[in-house]
Design a protein around this motif. Sequence first.
Motif, PDB file in Angstrom:
ATOM      1  N   HIS A1082      -6.082   0.025   2.035  1.00  0.00           N
ATOM      2  CA  HIS A1082      -7.432   0.727   1.806  1.00  0.00           C
ATOM      3  C   HIS A1082      -7.128   1.974   0.684  1.00  0.00           C
ATOM      4  CE1 HIS A1082     -11.475   2.234   2.132  1.00  0.00           C
ATOM      5  NE2 HIS A1082     -11.710   1.265   2.704  1.00  0.00           N
ATOM      6  N   PRO A1083      -7.912   1.633  -0.654  1.00  0.00           N
ATOM      7  CA  PRO A1083      -7.512   2.467  -1.621  1.00  0.00           C
ATOM      8  C   PRO A1083      -7.991   4.203  -1.143  1.00  0.00           C
ATOM      9  CG  PRO A1083      -9.181   0.829  -2.427  1.00  0.00           C
ATOM     10  CD  PRO A1083      -8.753   0.514  -1.143  1.00  0.00           C
ATOM     11  N   GLN A1084      -9.176   4.188  -0.160  1.00  0.00           N
ATOM     12  CA  GLN A1084      -9.629   5.552   0.243  1.00  0.00           C
ATOM     13  C   GLN A1084      -8.457   6.051   1.438  1.00  0.00           C
ATOM     14  OE1 GLN A1084     -12.509   3.696  -0.775  1.00  0.00           O
ATOM     15  NE2 GLN A1084     -12.044   4.853  -2.573  1.00  0.00           N
ATOM     16  N   ASN A1085      -7.712   5.329   1.834  1.00  0.00           N
ATOM     17  CA  ASN A1085      -7.039   5.752   3.104  1.00  0.00           C
ATOM     18  C   ASN A1085      -5.560   5.026   3.087  1.00  0.00           C
ATOM     19  OD1 ASN A1085      -6.328   6.774   5.370  1.00  0.00           O
ATOM     20  ND2 ASN A1085      -7.670   5.344   6.790  1.00  0.00           N
ATOM     21  N   LEU A1086      -4.945   5.527   1.889  1.00  0.00           N
ATOM     22  CA  LEU A1086      -3.467   4.878   1.689  1.00  0.00           C
ATOM     23  C   LEU A1086      -2.512   5.404   2.738  1.00  0.00           C
ATOM     24  CD1 LEU A1086      -2.975   4.968  -2.108  1.00  0.00           C
ATOM     25  CD2 LEU A1086      -3.446   3.164  -0.700  1.00  0.00           C
ATOM     26  N   THR A1089      -3.140   3.110   5.815  1.00  0.00           N
ATOM     27  CA  THR A1089      -2.793   1.646   5.773  1.00  0.00           C
ATOM     28  C   THR A1089      -1.774   1.105   5.163  1.00  0.00           C
ATOM     29  OG1 THR A1089      -4.454   1.644   3.977  1.00  0.00           O
ATOM     30  CG2 THR A1089      -5.305   1.221   6.025  1.00  0.00           C
ATOM     31  N   ILE A1114      -2.338   0.427  -7.827  1.00  0.00           N
ATOM     32  CA  ILE A1114      -2.369   1.288  -6.448  1.00  0.00           C
ATOM     33  C   ILE A1114      -0.927   1.532  -5.808  1.00  0.00           C
ATOM     34  CG2 ILE A1114      -3.039   1.184  -3.965  1.00  0.00           C
ATOM     35  CD1 ILE A1114      -5.709   0.537  -5.076  1.00  0.00           C
ATOM     36  N   SER A1117       1.113   3.924  -7.610  1.00  0.00           N
ATOM     37  CA  SER A1117       0.497   5.157  -7.779  1.00  0.00           C
ATOM     38  C   SER A1117       1.217   6.395  -7.347  1.00  0.00           C
ATOM     39  CB  SER A1117      -1.084   5.159  -7.457  1.00  0.00           C
ATOM     40  OG  SER A1117      -1.045   5.080  -5.857  1.00  0.00           O
ATOM     41  N   GLU A1119      -0.427   8.542  -5.335  1.00  0.00           N
ATOM     42  CA  GLU A1119      -0.988   8.567  -4.048  1.00  0.00           C
ATOM     43  C   GLU A1119      -0.062   7.618  -3.219  1.00  0.00           C
ATOM     44  OE1 GLU A1119      -2.778   7.817  -6.516  1.00  0.00           O
ATOM     45  OE2 GLU A1119      -3.923   9.507  -6.793  1.00  0.00           O
TER      46      GLU A1119
END
Length: 1577
Positions: A1082-1086, A1089, A1114, A1117, A1119
């Motif tokens: 999930h991009p908002q919750n790397l 996940t 992603i 990335s 992050e």
Amino acid sequence: MADRGVDLSALPKEVRDQLAELDLELSEGDITQKGYEKKRAKLLASYISHLPNVDLSLPDVQLSPSRSAALSPSPEAPGPSTSSAARNHRSHRSGGARDERYRSDIHTEAVQAALAKHKEEKMALPMPTKRRSAFVQSPIDGCTPPDTSSASEDEGSLRRKAALSAAIAQSLQSPDYWISRSVQSSSTSSSASSTLSHGEPKTQPQPQPAVSLLADVLAHTRIENSVPPDVTSSTPQERGTRVDLPPPVRGMSRGQSRSSMLDTADGVPVSSRVSTKIQQLLNTLKRPKRPPLSEFFLDDSEEIVEVPQPDPNTPKPEGRQIIPVKGEPLGVVSNWPPALQAALARWGATQAKSPALTALDITGKPLYTLTYGKLWSRSLKLAYTLLNKLGTKAEPVLQPGDRVALVYPNSDPGMFWVAFYGCLLAEVIPVPIEVPLSRQDAGSQQIGFLLGSCGVSLALTSEVCLKGLPKTQNGEIIQFKGWPRMKWVVTDTKYLTKPSKDWQPHIPTANTDTAYIEYKTSKEGTVMGVAVSKISMLTHCQALTQACNYSEGETLVNVLDCKKDMGLWHGVLTSVMNRIHTIAVPYAVMKACPMSWVQRVHIHKARVALVKCRDLHWAMMANKDQKDSNLSSIRMLIVADGANPWSVSSCDAFLNVFQPLGLKPEVFCPCATSPEALTVAIRRPGARGAPLPARAILSMGGLSHGVIRVNTEDKNSALTVQDVGHIMPGALMCIVKPDGPPQLCKTDEIGEIVINSRAGGTMYYGLPGVTKNTFEVIPVNQAGAPIGEVPFTRTGLLGFVGPGSLVFVVGKNEGLLTVSGRRHNADDLVATALAVEPVKTVYRGRIAVFSVTVFYDERIVIVAEQRPDASEEDSFQWMSRVLQAIDSIHQVGLYCLALVPANTLPKTPLGGIQIYDTKQNFLDGNLHPCNILMCPHTCVTNMPKPRQKQPVDVGPASMLVGNLVAGKRIAQAIGRELGTVEDQDLIRKHQFLSEALQWRAQTDPDHVLYVLLNAKGLPVCTATCAQLHKRAEKITATLIERGGLNTGDNVVLLYPPGIDLIAAFYGCLYAGVIPVTVRPPHPQNLAATLPTVRMIIDVSKAACILTTQPLMRILRSREAAASVNVKTWPTIIDTDDLPRKRPPQIYKPPTAEMLAYLDFSVSTTGMLTGVKMSHAAVSTLCRSIKLQCELYSSRQIAICLDPYCGLGFVLWCLSSVYSGHQSILIPPMELESSLAVWLSTLSQYKIRDTFCSYSVMELCTKGLGTQTEMLKTRGLNLSCVRSCVVIAEERPRLALSQSFSKLFKDLGLSPRAVSTAFGSRVNLAICLQGTAGPDPSTVYVDMKSLRHDRVRLVERGAPQSLPLMESGTILPGVRVIIVNPETKGPLGDSHLGEIWVNASHNASGYYTIYGEESLQADHFNTKLSFGDPQTLWARTGYLGFIKRTELLDASGDRHDALFVVGSLDETLELRGLRYHPIDIETSVSRAHRSIAESAVFTWTNLLVVVAELSGSEQEALDLVPLVTNVVLEEHHLIVGVVVIVDPGVIPINSRGEKQRMHLRDSFLADQLDPIYVAYNM
């Protein structure tokens, strides 16, 4: 006195005998006090030679009583009086240091000793953890007197405070029993009081305490300088002895702790063992019986609850049957008036200038004085107005005998007096009530019941009061909740009419008509009206006049509420009868100026004062600055709540402070009253210098069993009570058993006081049923025969008759808490709680004690208001001490102790606590505590015996035979035949899915297989057979070119739900590599996940990753680098813009047993498992689904599921290619932006079959539930839907399916449409509700049996029943059997067992990197230990059962339904029983409206409940008791830890299942950031 440091039991027997003889002589009056002291000192001289600084000859500087080994200097003490004592009294010296025999049991020493005992056994109570933001304290009222205590106030802490060494001073008690034991002296020596010197601390040198002998006993006690403790709230507590309690335990090394401790993350130890008390109890429990097969439901408490056997050592009453006690005869005085109104008329005419009432303003200065003349004329005007000026002559509003409410604030006694006497003169019945504060005010709702039962429709009030009442928009007084419609009449003089010359009020001689109605609140919170007749009112005034010896023209100061009880009887009625001048000191004045009543006594030289303990206490606190008051004029200080357990110490302490100001010891007159019987008993004022009455020192243990025992053994658990004098003139009194028939008690038994008197109430107005049981009681003797014709009235007071017919009251019926058959008095518990240095933590007068019924017994709850400045530590420490103290002194466990912010408890108008409303708030979850401590483990002692697992001596074969003999079927079920495919061509085409796709691309290239929709419901991508084939080829070419892969390598597919995923899957099959589908991070919750993605990639040893461009970015990335190592990814290929290439050839597997793909999934227990699916299994599975759901190319189905594992993946990627039907794909995440997209698709495309997940169904139910009308108007119609199947690997969620069906019934959804599927890791699809089978059936099973792994069907609505829904029809080609997981033998259909499955589409095994063959064999290729040892079965890991239903399946046979109960790994083994978390969670979620979701797990042997709070944070602590209650009631389990968290904290996987093990790990690692954690120890 000098022997306080001597252990009497260690003295030689002859010395002890001589001492006993001395005691007897003194008590009989045969020796003076001085002689006694001398002889005693002489006897003991040789034993106390080593006690320094004890001057044995000084009678007036004594060792301050028993518990404090400190010396207390007396205020100027006159010499001892030597008058010899009467038989029933001890001689008494007046003087500051009063002989300790007369002391109240100031219970503190007991409490402190009890706590000291606990100090050695450190309590392992972990402190609850609380988030800082929670609970902003409410501001406290501007002006709090020494302590805004309530009516139940007071001296509790004095009572139990003075000192410590209770355990030591065995010396004090002379064990002369004083109850019905021949001719006994009343030598009730007391266990001590502190001589509260509230003056300035003395500066003279203090003698050293005599400590030498006590050193070891007091090892844990710090004795400081000897001025007794200061119990004020204004000065810090530096003086006074006190016990240093252990600080709350934080971390504790395992070595020191007594029981094994578990260190949680922050080092809070939690005892992992049940307390030994409970353990012993559990060992003695019986095995539960089988329930009777009755036609109706019985309460099964006998079966559930352990019934404790009666203890043979329980004290039993031994005295003779009590003889009714007669009061002195009521004297006849010639000039007594024929009615009370006549007295007023007489004084109004003859003594018009004489003052009747002086009212004070808020500062305590006189505001006005009402003379008898004024009182008469105004009352007359009001009577005239009421009868003649309301309504018309023809239709007057009021008739004589009508009831009228009197609504006046306490601060305006003048108006109230006029209204009351005006009503008496008009012969209407006044009903004084409290001023309602708001529409919702709890107290005023109950008043509505009173007004209704009394038929009141008119209210009198003053102009000022009327202005203050809450109004509606247009200025009318609002309709109070629960009130009848009311007319309001203002009674200020300017609105009254002067009566005409010829009008005279009718004043008949007093008769039995009702004169007034006084309200009383029952234990249940209902407010009832006690009717007092005219003759009762008059007789009561006469009796009070005689008992109190009132004389004409005296002055009386009244601090009590003049609307009811003593304030009304003395301060309004009797005072007028005797022309007394009353000075009313209202509550508001007392709050502002607590000394005001003392000043009034001083200024007016009042002879009588009418007060409560609270007023004594406040005056004492405020007296620090006043030195000029003189109380020598008082001849009677009437203590209205003198029957309270703490009144003793209030009186002693008050005397101590005010004796130097002229207060005489003999003026204290405690009394006992009841709304039904009015005044029950009152102590008559003593003669100057006469000995003071003795006190009773009773054993608390005896009291709890309802018997009177002089306390001899344990000083800690003694209760000192003072008498309330003799019963009223003209009355007759008995003591009867408080429950059951009114049987006379024995002389040494506590019972309810019943009174027969002309001066009592006559009935509960308008409630004839309740009246009979209270006002018309005929006591019966041991044999059950009535003792006479005379009816008695129950007073609600519990007590006994002491020597000399003195009445002692030890509690009230409504404060009675009966726990496990023992009786405890709420006031006693309050007193003990207050004795634990409360002044820093809670407000003294704001404590509520009540009991709630949980799990077949009463449980005690204490709620107190916490001071705003009390720290978390202090509060917790205070709470744990209170627990220990109550446990030690009362031998009863507290269930719950809660502290609420200041000023949040419901109050009565005079500051008392509304117990009933507090209890209601507690049970409804509206209390909003800021601190809470639950102790169910110690107080719930009636738990059933844990189940002992029987050793398996019986082999599985015998079990099987046993079942057959009993006529039980072996639990197995078979889906229908798969049938054989005739056309060899078809087999060839369909043996491998890759070939099926190629065949479809050739034969029907333009047939659309897939349509992908977006949130607007528009197709964003479609794929025909040819397009899908071509895209797969492109991917294959790229894989071969760039991947450098070998046949059989694993390739991870990382795609959002869509057609790219499907194409990539077939691309892998064409290339001969093994696809592994993985949910993208999930991009908002790397952080949360991505590690799972990484783990699957590592575990599957993937050689390459296929993905989209955005996801590839992603993965690489910055992050992502924060949570995983991005440098070690395998080759990543993005498949977005691939060149048009065809692969050289398409791979064809040599055999169908080769692997087709890997299916990875995280189970609910947090295990990541990958299973291997062969080509043969894939095609058989697709064929089985095709048959079950009748899928063929002209059909359309809609899928709203996650396509990454299990049946969801099969339906999304494989089924359409096999069967040729069109699949409309709706990614579940699209529902987040547009909830209705799935349902509107069903309607728009007229879909007959749809598949979804529980998460999707829940989103629709919660989000669209209120919008069905709007959807209907938009033309949404679901009547086309034939089957809506929920794909799940869990027990069907019946409640959710039913609410979904009900909600969307209006949109045409058939109630039969919703059903469920069931799959597991070993077999992805075992059941699936198809088109042909019968509807899924629902059964109700008995939960108690289920915990024993038995299945017992019960009727709907039976207690403890659990509804279960069938998990769909068993798929073709599948065999299911129910097996005992331990013995592996087949089970009968009345047993719960593990579901084993045999099918050609079973997975071929786990894909593991370690190759755990044993697990593999056990789960995939296991055999029954008996019955059919050939067949290979796979174990699903789920518990369930099979029931043969009445329904018929397609072949016409009776249908066998499979019911899934839950995952075996998830079950909780507690108390030897098997629990399913979902059942406990269902109960928890019902417990309070603010629980959004909950999850349970075990930690060691504790049950942990995590609840998500959807409301405001101040509700967090409300959940703790409610969760504990509901789990105890419904599951018979004690919750160990309750964790309150924010919504969304409980992790839920893609299938909508709770990840309880993840939650458990986060809890243990302290990562939940909880709002509150409560340890229920």
